[in-house]
Design an enzyme around this catalytic site. Structure first.
Site, short mmCIF file in Angstrom:
data_model
loop_
_atom_site.label_atom_id
_atom_site.label_comp_id
_atom_site.label_asym_id
_atom_site.label_seq_id
_atom_site.Cartn_x
_atom_site.Cartn_y
_atom_site.Cartn_z
N HIS A 123 47.18 -7.78 27.58
CA HIS A 123 46.21 -6.82 26.77
C HIS A 123 46.43 -6.75 25.57
O HIS A 123 46.58 -6.37 24.70
CB HIS A 123 46.24 -5.64 28.00
CG HIS A 123 44.79 -6.45 28.83
ND1 HIS A 123 43.67 -4.92 29.20
CD2 HIS A 123 44.21 -7.17 29.04
CE1 HIS A 123 42.76 -5.77 29.76
NE2 HIS A 123 42.93 -6.74 29.90
N GLU A 173 35.93 -7.70 24.61
CA GLU A 173 36.90 -7.46 24.82
C GLU A 173 38.43 -8.58 24.66
O GLU A 173 38.16 -9.49 25.31
CB GLU A 173 36.97 -7.22 25.94
CG GLU A 173 38.21 -6.93 26.90
CD GLU A 173 38.20 -6.69 28.22
OE1 GLU A 173 36.75 -6.44 29.20
OE2 GLU A 173 39.16 -6.95 29.32
N ASP A 175 20.29 -13.38 30.18
CA ASP A 175 19.81 -12.47 30.32
C ASP A 175 21.07 -11.88 31.23
O ASP A 175 21.06 -12.15 32.04
CB ASP A 175 18.05 -11.77 31.30
CG ASP A 175 18.37 -11.06 31.26
OD1 ASP A 175 18.86 -9.84 31.29
OD2 ASP A 175 17.23 -10.47 32.04
N LYS A 223 34.46 -7.56 38.40
CA LYS A 223 33.98 -7.72 36.94
C LYS A 223 34.84 -8.35 36.24
O LYS A 223 35.00 -9.25 34.81
CB LYS A 223 35.06 -5.60 36.69
CG LYS A 223 34.81 -5.80 35.20
CD LYS A 223 35.79 -5.85 33.82
CE LYS A 223 34.85 -5.39 32.84
NZ LYS A 223 36.18 -5.69 32.02
#
Ligand code: MEV
Length: 433
Positions: free
Chosen positions: A388, A84, A291, A275
């Site tokens: 962004h 991202e 993991d 998130k």
């Protein structure tokens, strides 16, 4: 024909050929889709091929670093693996900001991991309790061959209890164990211990007339919910020194605290807020060969530990000081698993100057906090799209095959304009006449 038997027995070339015939019959030289990403170093490629089954190619993600993380007075450059755009830039920006505002402060609250033997029992609870009291030392003794090495290093099984779960589910009980696995994530160690407990339980129960025929062991497995393997990271500074884009001092602190209050009050916002934290956390987890599914599952369960899903971080003002902190469970390893195998994981750990698991927990938590600081800062000031879209613009250029010169011209053009894929395409076509 999409159905195939014995796919795993085919050679890699045969697997690629089958995929090409089945899914790309019209594509000339379709095998190039997979072969382009094979590593020229045959030994390295074999290593990657053997990580999993049915490997047909590699899947690259960018490996980046975020410098200037000052954690408990020590400076780290943090490796991050993520697709991202803007995540690494955001982490670096926050790290740089806090570098000159006192740095990150961290504390490992605990490092206990948990696992269970899940079973049903249809007899008297008192009989089961007496049986467990008698057999528990034998379970621990029988697991000795598995635990001996870990114990030598100071870890091992730290508790083994019987848990009555019959209120949640009729006849359901657990053997519940806690473990200290030191620098290993410890999944294999924990699961081996649990399966050994289950074997001893079955052997002894078969010989006990009060248990015989009244129990059924269903499964033995570690839990990725690790509320006792928790780290805390915090930043703080005088309210007057806080500066978030055009917001300063009390206004910046108040808006930031409001944003956190919203993330604590509303599950929709909490999910997105968390998130953003995981953007940073997962990137370091991937770079260091840990993991990320386990970490994700554990983090979100922890966020819901009060019965309501909330923010993993919090912000508040005490007196003249602005505080921002993150607390989350992180069961990490710096030895074993991929850490010994993947060359870039070894490089990532070397860049972090070979941390032990406790140090890695602290570094990872700081990146999560930094990520969250940048995201919330953007949201309460200029909005998220500005930053962004600047990064996204470059991805659009690459999708459209823009040259370096074209990128330069269009970057200047879009400096004060809204970026959309169609707008960029239109401007590029205009530029090309
Ligand atoms: C995007 O990947 C992450 C954010 O949505 C996080 C947030 O909203 O806090 C920007």
């Amino acid at each position: 024909m999409k159905h195939i038997d014995g796919f795993s027995k085919l050679t890699k070339a045969e697997k690629i050929a089958w995929l090409c015939d089945t899914y790309f019959p019209e594509v000339e030289n379709a095998s190039a889709l997979f072969e382009r990403y094979q590593n020229a170093d045959a030994e390295l490629q074999k290593l990657h091929d053997e990580f999993i089954e049915n490997t047909v190619s590699n899947y690259y993600l960018p490996f980046a670093v975020a410098p200037n993380f000052v954690i408990n007075g020590r400076t780290y450059t943090v490796p991050m693996v993520i697709e991202e755009s803007s995540v690494v830039a955001a982490a670096s920006r926050a790290a740089k900001y806090w570098q000159t505002h006192g740095g990150f402060h961290t504390e490992v609250l605990d490092t206990q991991k948990t696992g269970h033997v899940h079973f049903f029992f249809h007899g008297e609870k008192a009989d089961l309790t007496a049986f467990f009291a008698r057999v528990q030392p034998l379970m621990l003794a029988n697991a000795q061959p598995i635990t001996a090495n870990m114990e030598k290093r100071g870890g091992g099984i730290t508790s083994l209890t019987l848990e009555d779960k019959t209120e949640a589910l009729a006849h359901y009980y657990q053997l519940s164990a806690t473990f200290e696995t030191l620098d290993a994530m410890g999944a294999n160690f924990i699961n081996s211990c649990l399966e050994s407990f289950a074997d001893t339980f079955r052997d002894e129960a078969e010989r006990d007339p009060l248990l015989q025929g009244k129990y059924e062991v269903v499964m033995s497995i570690l839990s990725n919910y690790v509320p006792n393997c928790v780290v805390r990271a915090e930043v703080f500074c005088p309210v007057k020194d806080l500066k978030i884009a055009h917001l300063e001092g009390e206004t910046a602190a108040r808006k930031f605290v409001q944003a956190l209050a919203i993330a604590n009050a509303d599950v929709y916002r909490a999910t997105t807020h968390n998130k953003g934290i995981m953007n940073g956390i997962d990137a370091v987890i991937l770079a260091t060969g840990n993991d990320f599914r386990a970490i994700e599952a554990g983090a979100h369960a922890y966020a819901a530990r009060t019965g309501r899903y909330k923010s993993l971080s919090d912000a508040w003002i005490t007196g003249d000081t602005f505080h921002f902190a993150l607390e989350l469970p992180l069961a990490l390893g710096t030895v074993g698993g991929l850490t010994n195998l993947h060359p870039l994981v070894k490089t990532a750990l070397a860049i972090l100057e070979k941390p032990n698991a406790r140090e890695l927990m602290q570094i990872v938590a700081c990146v999560g906090l930094a990520q969250n600081f940048s995201a919330v800062s953007s949201l309460i000031s200029l909005g998220i799209q500005k930053g962004h879209m600047k990064m996204h613009l470059n991805n659009i250029f690459n999708q459209l095959g823009a040259s370096e010169d074209e990128k330069k011209v269009l970057t200047a053009y879009f400096k004060d304009k809204t970026v959309t894929h169609s707008e960029v395409k239109r401007e590029l076509e205009k530029l090309r006449g």
